[in-house]
Motif scaffolding. Structure first.
Motif, PDB file in Angstrom:
ATOM      1  N   TYR A 233      -8.448 -12.483 -69.198  1.00 39.66           N
ATOM      2  CA  TYR A 233      -9.433 -13.409 -68.651  1.00 39.66           C
ATOM      3  C   TYR A 233      -9.615 -14.609 -69.584  1.00 39.66           C
ATOM      4  N   LYS A 234      -9.708 -14.353 -70.869  1.00 39.95           N
ATOM      5  CA  LYS A 234      -9.890 -15.451 -71.828  1.00 39.95           C
ATOM      6  C   LYS A 234      -8.709 -16.414 -71.775  1.00 39.95           C
ATOM      7  N   TRP A 235      -7.516 -15.862 -71.704  1.00 38.51           N
ATOM      8  CA  TRP A 235      -6.313 -16.705 -71.683  1.00 38.51           C
ATOM      9  C   TRP A 235      -6.201 -17.460 -70.363  1.00 38.51           C
ATOM     10  N   SER A 236      -6.320 -16.769 -69.246  1.00 41.43           N
ATOM     11  CA  SER A 236      -6.091 -17.379 -67.934  1.00 41.43           C
ATOM     12  C   SER A 236      -7.162 -18.394 -67.570  1.00 41.43           C
ATOM     13  N   SER A 237      -8.370 -18.220 -68.086  1.00 42.20           N
ATOM     14  CA  SER A 237      -9.458 -19.144 -67.765  1.00 42.20           C
ATOM     15  C   SER A 237      -9.585 -20.278 -68.776  1.00 42.20           C
ATOM     16  N   GLY A 238      -8.760 -20.236 -69.834  1.00 45.58           N
ATOM     17  CA  GLY A 238      -8.825 -21.281 -70.851  1.00 45.58           C
ATOM     18  C   GLY A 238     -10.033 -21.138 -71.749  1.00 45.58           C
ATOM     19  N   ASN A 239     -10.291 -19.907 -72.185  1.00 48.11           N
ATOM     20  CA  ASN A 239     -11.426 -19.641 -73.076  1.00 48.11           C
ATOM     21  C   ASN A 239     -11.008 -18.786 -74.268  1.00 48.11           C
ATOM     22  N   THR A 240      -9.884 -19.159 -74.874  1.00 50.80           N
ATOM     23  CA  THR A 240      -9.397 -18.405 -76.028  1.00 50.80           C
ATOM     24  C   THR A 240     -10.023 -18.877 -77.338  1.00 50.80           C
ATOM     25  N   GLY A 241     -10.531 -20.102 -77.351  1.00 43.48           N
ATOM     26  CA  GLY A 241     -11.027 -20.688 -78.590  1.00 43.48           C
ATOM     27  C   GLY A 241      -9.988 -21.528 -79.296  1.00 43.48           C
ATOM     28  N   GLU A 242      -8.740 -21.487 -78.826  1.00 44.80           N
ATOM     29  CA  GLU A 242      -7.667 -22.331 -79.367  1.00 44.80           C
ATOM     30  C   GLU A 242      -7.560 -23.538 -78.444  1.00 44.80           C
ATOM     31  N   LEU A 244      -5.737 -26.283 -77.857  1.00 49.68           N
ATOM     32  CA  LEU A 244      -4.549 -26.702 -77.114  1.00 49.68           C
ATOM     33  C   LEU A 244      -4.240 -25.717 -75.994  1.00 49.68           C
ATOM     34  N   ILE A 245      -4.361 -24.433 -76.287  1.00 51.36           N
ATOM     35  CA  ILE A 245      -4.107 -23.404 -75.278  1.00 51.36           C
ATOM     36  C   ILE A 245      -5.120 -23.518 -74.146  1.00 51.36           C
ATOM     37  N   ASP A 246      -6.380 -23.681 -74.507  1.00 54.94           N
ATOM     38  CA  ASP A 246      -7.422 -23.769 -73.480  1.00 54.94           C
ATOM     39  C   ASP A 246      -7.232 -25.003 -72.600  1.00 54.94           C
ATOM     40  N   ARG A 261       6.762 -28.096 -71.784  1.00 54.97           N
ATOM     41  CA  ARG A 261       6.390 -27.814 -73.166  1.00 54.97           C
ATOM     42  C   ARG A 261       5.138 -26.946 -73.226  1.00 54.97           C
ATOM     43  N   MET A 262       4.113 -27.297 -72.435  1.00 57.28           N
ATOM     44  CA  MET A 262       2.878 -26.516 -72.446  1.00 57.28           C
ATOM     45  C   MET A 262       3.088 -25.128 -71.847  1.00 57.28           C
ATOM     46  N   ARG A 263       3.976 -25.012 -70.886  1.00 54.58           N
ATOM     47  CA  ARG A 263       4.257 -23.685 -70.328  1.00 54.58           C
ATOM     48  C   ARG A 263       4.791 -22.756 -71.423  1.00 54.58           C
ATOM     49  N   GLN A 264       5.666 -23.277 -72.246  1.00 55.68           N
ATOM     50  CA  GLN A 264       6.218 -22.472 -73.328  1.00 55.68           C
ATOM     51  C   GLN A 264       5.162 -22.138 -74.377  1.00 55.68           C
ATOM     52  N   ILE A 265       4.316 -23.115 -74.700  1.00 52.10           N
ATOM     53  CA  ILE A 265       3.301 -22.907 -75.735  1.00 52.10           C
ATOM     54  C   ILE A 265       2.283 -21.858 -75.302  1.00 52.10           C
ATOM     55  N   VAL A 266       1.749 -21.981 -74.082  1.00 56.29           N
ATOM     56  CA  VAL A 266       0.720 -21.029 -73.639  1.00 56.29           C
ATOM     57  C   VAL A 266       1.317 -19.641 -73.418  1.00 56.29           C
ATOM     58  N   ALA A 267       2.580 -19.582 -72.980  1.00 56.72           N
ATOM     59  CA  ALA A 267       3.237 -18.284 -72.809  1.00 56.72           C
ATOM     60  C   ALA A 267       3.426 -17.599 -74.153  1.00 56.72           C
ATOM     61  N   ARG A 315      10.755 -16.248 -78.509  1.00 63.33           N
ATOM     62  CA  ARG A 315      10.482 -17.601 -78.978  1.00 63.33           C
ATOM     63  C   ARG A 315       8.994 -17.803 -79.277  1.00 63.33           C
ATOM     64  N   PRO A 316       8.496 -17.274 -80.416  1.00 67.88           N
ATOM     65  CA  PRO A 316       7.100 -17.546 -80.776  1.00 67.88           C
ATOM     66  C   PRO A 316       6.926 -18.980 -81.252  1.00 67.88           C
ATOM     67  N   PHE A 317       5.859 -19.628 -80.816  1.00 75.80           N
ATOM     68  CA  PHE A 317       5.552 -21.007 -81.195  1.00 75.80           C
ATOM     69  C   PHE A 317       4.372 -21.028 -82.157  1.00 75.80           C
ATOM     70  N   ASN A 318       4.449 -21.896 -83.147  1.00 72.94           N
ATOM     71  CA  ASN A 318       3.334 -22.118 -84.053  1.00 72.94           C
ATOM     72  C   ASN A 318       2.400 -23.129 -83.395  1.00 72.94           C
ATOM     73  N   VAL A 319       1.210 -22.677 -82.981  1.00 69.35           N
ATOM     74  CA  VAL A 319       0.315 -23.537 -82.202  1.00 69.35           C
ATOM     75  C   VAL A 319      -0.143 -24.743 -83.008  1.00 69.35           C
ATOM     76  N   ALA A 320      -0.416 -24.544 -84.293  1.00 66.84           N
ATOM     77  CA  ALA A 320      -0.860 -25.672 -85.124  1.00 66.84           C
ATOM     78  C   ALA A 320       0.213 -26.756 -85.175  1.00 66.84           C
ATOM     79  N   LYS A 321       1.470 -26.334 -85.328  1.00 70.65           N
ATOM     80  CA  LYS A 321       2.576 -27.307 -85.372  1.00 70.65           C
ATOM     81  C   LYS A 321       2.756 -27.982 -84.021  1.00 70.65           C
ATOM     82  N   GLN A 322       2.661 -27.212 -82.949  1.00 74.16           N
ATOM     83  CA  GLN A 322       2.805 -27.784 -81.614  1.00 74.16           C
ATOM     84  C   GLN A 322       1.701 -28.796 -81.322  1.00 74.16           C
TER      85      GLN A 322
END
Length: 338
Positions: A233-242, A244-246, A261-267, A315-322
């Motif tokens: 729920y947190k991820w799908s609703s955009g309430n993770t606290g991160e 860019l992901i949200d 690009r965002m599809r890869q990052i959030v996945a 393929r893990p992405f570094n969110v801070a770098k992205q």
């Protein structure tokens, strides 16, 4: 008409006195099961493979023996100088439609901010969009802009029309060849074809691996992460606290669209940071995307999760770098979080 597939077609069979069904051949488990069910109950099925840029019969290998690694697949295709399969000519005439008593029609509300504003359905709209894309010479910049997050022009945006069958990958590739003949080939035009080839690759893999691509462990030896409804729920609703992901998940939910690009990052964030079940993420994209394509969606989630053919195993992405690379000024985040 809506309802169970067999019930709907049996009702149509009685109404129009016909038992022959023409449909696209889709080499994915649910679609194959539906065709088999209809065939087993007396319908005559005429399926046609039509959605790939290349014809599988032209490839320099049987589909069941195609290379697992995309680079090897691409190299063999390029060695044979395969660019596209010539589209089939449109029929000269089409019989009039039979009169059908429609008991219920499920309305589709396409009023999303991206969908209604930029993605109007139908072949004519697809043609207009493709023409303006080439006329404005946007293919030249495709490689440089394809990872941007905002706007219509950073990528081709062909996918919504391709997903609906309003245009074909073969006709686009043919137009791309004509474009290169006129203006010259460059990194941008090659990369546009390259991405259409990725699309084909995910399709043809289904002939080799079939249902295995839909198992929790995919083609790997280990299952995916366990499903956690609270995390989902947190991820799908955009309430993770991160942030860019949200921002990405809120764009997806509001518009039905998300940049590649965002599809890869959030996945990646869902699978590796939140330890989420990749199949749940894949299903959420299927539910949300206006350009949903069973082959590409499944293939890309397998690729990120390390459950497909990629030898690097995920393929893990570094969110801070992205975030620094793709939204350093916070414009994208501000757009979707305020």
């Amino acid at each position: 008409m809506t309802g169970d597939v067999l019930h709907v077609f049996e009702k149509l069979k009685i109404q129009i006195q016909a038992d022959l069904i023409y449909c696209e051949q889709i080499q994915a488990p649910e679609e194959l099961e539906q065709v088999a069910l209809l065939s087993s109950t007396g319908f005559k099925m005429n399926t046609l493979w039509q959605s790939s840029m290349l014809d599988g019969l032209d490839l320099p290998f049987p589909l069941q023996e195609m290379p697992d690694i995309f680079t090897q697949f691409r190299q063999k295709v390029e060695k044979q100088k395969l660019r596209f399969a010539f589209p089939i000519d449109a029929p000269k005439s089409i019989p009039s439609l039979p009169v059908i008593e429609i008991s219920s029609i499920k309305a589709f509300d396409g009023n999303t901010s991206s969908g209604s504003g930029n993605f109007r359905g139908g072949e004519q709209s697809a043609h207009v969009h493709i023409q303006q894309y080439f006329e404005r010479r946007l293919p030249d910049a495709y490689k440089q802009t394809r990872n941007e997050l905002i706007g219509m022009d950073y990528s081709s945006k062909f996918s919504p029309w391709l997903a609906q069958g309003s245009c074909s990958a073969g006709s686009i590739a043919r137009q791309l060849v004509d474009y290169e003949s006129c203006y010259g080939a460059n990194d941008g035009t090659y990369w546009l074809w390259f991405e259409l080839l990725w699309r084909d690759y995910f399709r043809f893999l289904h002939f080799k691996y079939g249902k295995k691509l839909y198992y929790s462990k995919g083609l790997s030896n280990s299952p995916g992460n366990q499903f956690d409804s609270e995390k989902f729920y947190k991820w799908s609703s955009g309430n993770t606290g991160e942030s860019l992901i949200d921002a990405g998940m809120r764009e997806l939910k509001k518009t039905g669209y998300l940049s590649n690009r965002m599809r890869q990052i959030v996945a990646s964030y869902w699978i590796y940071d939140m330890k989420g079940d990749w199949q749940a993420g894949c299903a959420w994209f299927e539910y949300q995307l206006i350009d949903y394509d069973v082959y590409s969606n499944q293939g890309n989630w397998l690729y990120i999760a390390g459950k497909g053919t990629d030898p690097r195993g995920g393929r893990p992405f570094n969110v801070a770098k992205q975030t620094q690379d793709h939204d350093p000024d916070g414009i994208y985040r501000q757009m979707w979080l305020t």
